[in-house]
Design a protein around this motif. Sequence first.
Motif: not given
Length: 59
Positions: A44-45, A53-56, A59, A48-51
């Motif tokens: 899902q991440w 990202k700096k706010d992830d 990371h 949703q293009n959540r992998i």
Amino acid sequence: MTQALTNEEKSKDEFFQALARVAEDMVEKHGKEFASGALILAAQWVAQNRIGKKDDPMH
């Protein structure tokens, strides 16, 4: 005759093998429900293009 794999196919195969090892480790340590839930959440991440990202939180 078997056709040789391309570099991309080899790379993808290596990722599938690594993913299988991670999944097997999760099942062994925490059970099928945890492993399947974690893999679904990761998928899902990605969707949703959540992998990456700096706010992830990963990371």
